[in-house]
Design a protein around this motif. Structure first.
Motif, mmCIF file in Angstrom:
data_model
loop_
_atom_site.group_PDB
_atom_site.id
_atom_site.type_symbol
_atom_site.label_atom_id
_atom_site.label_comp_id
_atom_site.label_asym_id
_atom_site.label_seq_id
_atom_site.Cartn_x
_atom_site.Cartn_y
_atom_site.Cartn_z
ATOM 1 N N ASP A 28 0.831 -1.382 -0.097
ATOM 2 C CA ASP A 28 0.196 -0.030 0.002
ATOM 3 C C ASP A 28 0.741 1.146 0.036
ATOM 4 O O ASP A 28 0.185 2.489 -0.056
ATOM 5 N N THR A 29 2.408 1.091 0.168
ATOM 6 C CA THR A 29 3.142 2.036 0.466
ATOM 7 C C THR A 29 2.664 3.384 1.271
ATOM 8 O O THR A 29 2.554 4.507 0.833
ATOM 9 N N PRO A 30 2.468 2.956 2.729
ATOM 10 C CA PRO A 30 1.858 3.798 3.409
ATOM 11 C C PRO A 30 2.808 5.138 3.612
ATOM 12 O O PRO A 30 3.999 5.036 3.526
ATOM 13 N N THR A 31 2.172 6.002 4.071
ATOM 14 C CA THR A 31 2.938 7.457 4.379
ATOM 15 C C THR A 31 2.606 7.911 6.018
ATOM 16 O O THR A 31 1.743 7.739 6.289
ATOM 17 N N VAL A 32 3.597 8.568 6.230
ATOM 18 C CA VAL A 32 3.583 9.290 7.446
ATOM 19 C C VAL A 32 4.144 10.974 7.244
ATOM 20 O O VAL A 32 5.169 11.081 6.623
ATOM 21 N N GLU A 33 3.467 11.901 7.728
ATOM 22 C CA GLU A 33 4.204 13.329 7.798
ATOM 23 C C GLU A 33 3.936 13.694 9.169
ATOM 24 O O GLU A 33 2.867 13.812 9.747
ATOM 25 N N VAL A 34 4.840 14.616 9.640
ATOM 26 C CA VAL A 34 4.857 15.573 10.950
ATOM 27 C C VAL A 34 5.225 16.879 10.356
ATOM 28 O O VAL A 34 5.943 17.053 9.505
ATOM 29 N N ARG A 35 4.819 17.934 11.116
ATOM 30 C CA ARG A 35 4.862 19.264 10.852
ATOM 31 C C ARG A 35 5.090 20.074 12.206
ATOM 32 O O ARG A 35 4.626 19.501 13.124
ATOM 33 N N THR A 36 5.763 20.949 12.068
ATOM 34 C CA THR A 36 6.033 22.049 13.262
ATOM 35 C C THR A 36 6.262 23.414 12.706
ATOM 36 O O THR A 36 6.474 23.701 11.426
ATOM 37 N N TRP A 37 5.872 24.386 13.477
ATOM 38 C CA TRP A 37 6.018 26.008 13.292
ATOM 39 C C TRP A 37 7.418 26.144 13.835
ATOM 40 O O TRP A 37 7.593 25.744 15.041
ATOM 41 N N VAL A 38 8.495 26.689 13.350
ATOM 42 C CA VAL A 38 9.644 27.336 13.741
ATOM 43 C C VAL A 38 9.737 28.786 13.736
ATOM 44 O O VAL A 38 9.503 29.438 12.592
ATOM 45 N N ASP A 39 10.140 29.386 15.079
ATOM 46 C CA ASP A 39 10.259 30.779 15.105
ATOM 47 C C ASP A 39 11.575 31.057 14.639
ATOM 48 O O ASP A 39 12.571 31.594 15.425
ATOM 49 N N ALA A 40 11.927 30.987 13.267
ATOM 50 C CA ALA A 40 12.833 31.176 12.593
ATOM 51 C C ALA A 40 12.733 31.359 11.052
ATOM 52 O O ALA A 40 11.902 30.865 10.730
ATOM 53 N N PRO A 41 13.619 32.364 10.598
ATOM 54 C CA PRO A 41 13.537 32.603 9.066
ATOM 55 C C PRO A 41 13.632 31.232 8.230
ATOM 56 O O PRO A 41 14.315 30.486 8.646
ATOM 57 N N PRO A 42 12.743 30.868 7.232
ATOM 58 C CA PRO A 42 13.095 29.709 6.360
ATOM 59 C C PRO A 42 14.521 29.545 5.843
ATOM 60 O O PRO A 42 14.854 28.301 5.828
ATOM 61 N N GLU A 43 15.183 30.744 5.574
ATOM 62 C CA GLU A 43 16.621 30.332 5.331
ATOM 63 C C GLU A 43 17.600 29.775 6.381
ATOM 64 O O GLU A 43 18.359 28.795 6.113
ATOM 65 N N ARG A 44 17.215 30.010 7.422
ATOM 66 C CA ARG A 44 17.887 29.362 8.789
ATOM 67 C C ARG A 44 17.435 27.881 8.825
ATOM 68 O O ARG A 44 18.308 27.023 9.066
ATOM 69 N N VAL A 45 16.439 27.699 8.610
ATOM 70 C CA VAL A 45 15.839 26.306 8.747
ATOM 71 C C VAL A 45 16.050 25.436 7.593
ATOM 72 O O VAL A 45 16.649 24.198 7.704
ATOM 73 N N TRP A 46 16.193 26.045 6.396
ATOM 74 C CA TRP A 46 16.533 25.337 5.020
ATOM 75 C C TRP A 46 18.159 24.977 5.391
ATOM 76 O O TRP A 46 18.566 23.936 4.992
ATOM 77 N N ALA A 47 19.041 25.842 5.845
ATOM 78 C CA ALA A 47 20.500 25.534 5.996
ATOM 79 C C ALA A 47 20.562 24.349 6.988
ATOM 80 O O ALA A 47 21.483 23.363 6.751
#
Length: 168
Positions: A10-29
């Motif tokens: 069935d190729t199951p999936t899972v996803e988790v999310r969070t909000w980060v109090d930092a700019p996307p550039e910092r998270v991306w790095a």
């Protein structure tokens, strides 16, 4: 994670999310630096770029070495299958045409910070989990459920570590 009764095929999936109090550039790095990942995982022990690669790009490959109490130790080669700098970083474990798993980080600006998500899909290619299912086919749904729940727990811990580092 709720019981789904999913089978490996069935190729199951899972996803988790969070909000980060930092700019996307910092998270991306942070999410695009595979060298950081073993420090945030009980299972992943080490990673290294192969074929002379020194950073992420579509087609770049890396070897990950992992350890699990029930599954033992193993190494896999992954290939980056999606890479949009600042937004998406995804890789297929094993053969990209038939991976044993596909993983993805997504970074999006949201509410003055960043929404960070990690997603994974099991299969369709065979993996170490396939060997356990081969030995106990009557327990396939439980084996898949337990492993997906482990992935969800580990991904939640990874995102928490990334959030703490980005917000520091």
């Amino acid at each position: 994670m709720e019981w789904t009764g999913a089978r490996y095929a069935d190729t199951p999936t899972v996803e988790v999310r969070t909000w980060v109090d930092a700019p996307p550039e910092r998270v991306w790095a942070l999410v695009s630096d595979i060298g950081l990942m073993p420090a945030m995982s009980d299972e992943l022990q080490s990673v290294e770029w192969v074929d002379g690669t020194t950073g992420p790009a579509v087609g770049a490959r890396f070897v990950g070495r992992s350890k699990h109490e029930a599954l033992g130790e193993w190494a896999t080669t992954s290939e980056i299958v999606e890479f949009e700098p600042g937004r998406v970083f995804a890789w297929a474990v094993g053969d990209p045409a038939e991976p044993s798993a596909t993983w993805r980080f997504r970074v999006e600006p949201r509410d003055g910070g960043t929404e960070l998500s990690q997603w994974m899909r099991l299969g369709p290619g065979r993996s170490g989990l396939s060997l356990a299912i081969d030995r106990m086919p009557e327990k396939e749904q439980k084996i898949v459920f337990v492993r997906m729940r482990e992935f969800e727990r580990n991904m939640t811990a990874t995102l928490e570590c990334l959030k703490k580092r980005a917000e520091a």
